[in-house]
Design an enzyme around this catalytic site. Structure first.
Site, short mmCIF file in Angstrom:
data_model
loop_
_atom_site.label_atom_id
_atom_site.label_comp_id
_atom_site.label_asym_id
_atom_site.label_seq_id
_atom_site.Cartn_x
_atom_site.Cartn_y
_atom_site.Cartn_z
N ARG A 107 -2.59 7.56 -2.80
CA ARG A 107 -2.77 6.67 -3.96
C ARG A 107 -4.09 7.05 -4.61
NH1 ARG A 107 -2.10 0.22 -4.65
NH2 ARG A 107 0.03 0.98 -4.73
N ASP A 110 4.31 -6.37 -15.38
CA ASP A 110 3.25 -5.93 -14.46
C ASP A 110 1.93 -6.40 -15.07
OD1 ASP A 110 1.81 -4.60 -12.49
OD2 ASP A 110 2.23 -2.58 -13.23
N CYS A 147 6.00 -6.05 -9.58
CA CYS A 147 5.64 -5.24 -8.41
C CYS A 147 4.54 -5.87 -7.58
CB CYS A 147 5.26 -3.83 -8.84
SG CYS A 147 3.76 -3.70 -9.81
N HIS A 195 4.57 5.35 -10.36
CA HIS A 195 4.61 4.59 -9.10
C HIS A 195 6.06 4.63 -8.56
CE1 HIS A 195 3.43 2.02 -5.97
NE2 HIS A 195 3.21 0.89 -6.61
N GLN A 212 7.59 2.16 -5.80
CA GLN A 212 7.84 0.78 -6.23
C GLN A 212 9.16 0.67 -6.97
OE1 GLN A 212 5.73 -2.11 -5.69
NE2 GLN A 212 7.75 -2.95 -6.17
N ARG A 257 9.94 -2.61 -0.14
CA ARG A 257 9.07 -1.43 -0.05
C ARG A 257 9.17 -0.85 1.37
NH1 ARG A 257 4.64 -0.82 -3.48
NH2 ARG A 257 4.35 1.14 -2.36
#
Ligand code: CP
Ligand code: NVA
Length: 313
Positions: free
Chosen positions: A107, A227, A267, A134, A137, A295
């Site tokens: 990340r 988001d 998310c 991402h 996700q 996830r």
């Protein structure tokens, strides 16, 4: 350990439709076994290194717990207290990490960092979020949609808010899996079709419709999602963004315009009263906790796939 060029999972477009069909089937199977407390340990003696240059709750938890449950081990590295934080070249780090572990998750900020790491890695690299994408996700989000409502092909996903790493990943998913994306965000924060280094493809463009009015974007949508208005790395723009995004909070009016069976996803982490109204994220159409849990299951399927390929049920 193979020295042939490994496959990586840096963008959603790194896998094809057939591979996603396998991963969704496999995620269901792995999840069902987990719920029955059945051990599923195909990765005994394998090690995952997780490199974090940004904060995380879900990504760390799901990869670390997931690798443990698969029979392997996970090592958490924070760039601030490793030599990466003191300027060790990412290419050198890739050489070293990939001689000691079987799989790496990163990340970080610029997507070019994971690309440079992957180019010098002997083992598969997974993108755990960059400024641009991402994929893990959206993998979980699509799986969650399928669990609740069946096939996502032909459906409409409404995205209200910032055109960020999540939105661009949704566009890649739409092109591969065959659904539409309705986008609505304030002027200046919209979809950049010519995004430097990562332009939106023709196939993605064909799945996208942009709306000035978020109510119109939500009309008939099967999934409404949003988001944060300020992603990690953009904190200096926060005050300006809070003003610009007024009117783009996902609220009950928008959900009422969506399909009667529409789901809400985020998310996480979420800011109630900013990008989403409390009544929506805590309401009956919200599946955010399933989304977060998934996830774990999809990434277990992904790690297994990257190390062992497709397996029989
Ligand atoms: N959604 C997500 O990636 O959460 P974290 O930032 O907590 O990992
Ligand atoms: N767009 C957000 C997602 C956080 C999981 C960010 O990049 O900060």
């Amino acid at each position: 350990m193979s020295h042939q060029a490994p496959r990586h999972y840096l963008q959603f477009s790194d896998l094809d439709r057939e591979e996603y069909a396998y991963l969704f089937r496999r995620s269901s199977l792995i999840k069902a076994r987990f719920k029955r407390y059945e051990m599923h340990q195909p990765l005994v003696d394998r090690t995952l290194a997780m490199i974090f240059e940004k904060h995380s709750t879900r990504t760390r938890l799901s990869f670390e717990a997931g690798m443990h449950q698969l029979g392997g081990a996970a090592i958490y590295i924070n760039t601030r207290d490793s030599q990466l934080g003191r300027g060790e070249p990412i290419e050198d780090a890739a050489q070293v990490f990939s001689r000691m572990v079987d799989l790496v998750m990163i990340r970080t900020y610029g997507h070019d960092i994971v690309e440079r790491f992957a180019a010098h890695s002997r083992v598969p690299v997974i993108n755990g979020l960059t400024n641009e994408f991402h994929p893990c996700q959206v993998l979980a989000d699509v799986f969650t949609y399928i669990e609740h409502r069946g096939d996502i092909a032909g459906k409409t996903v409404a995205w209200v808010g910032d055109a960020n790493n999540m939105l661009y990943t949704w566009l890649q998913a739409a092109a591969i899996l065959g659904f539409k994306v309705h986008f609505s965000g304030p002027a200046g924060y919209g979809v950049d079709l010519q995004r430097p280094g990562y332009p939106v493809s023709e196939a993605e463009r064909a799945c996208l419709r942009c709306f000035d009015d978020p109510l119109q974007a939500c009309e008939g949508a099967h999934l409404v999602t949003t988001d944060v208005w300020t992603s990690m790395g953009y904190e200096a723009e926060n005050a300006q963004r809070m003003q610009a995004f007024q009117g783009f909070m996902v609220d009950t009016r928008m959900m009422a315009r969506a399909d009667a069976q529409a789901l809400f996803m985020h998310c996480l982490p979420a800011h109630r009263g900013e990008e989403v109204q409390g009544e929506v994220i805590d309401g009956p159409q919200s599946v955010v906790w399933d989304e977060a849990e998934n996830r774990l299951h999809v990434q277990k399927a992904l790690m297994e796939f990257m190390l062992l390929g497709q397996l029989p049920d």
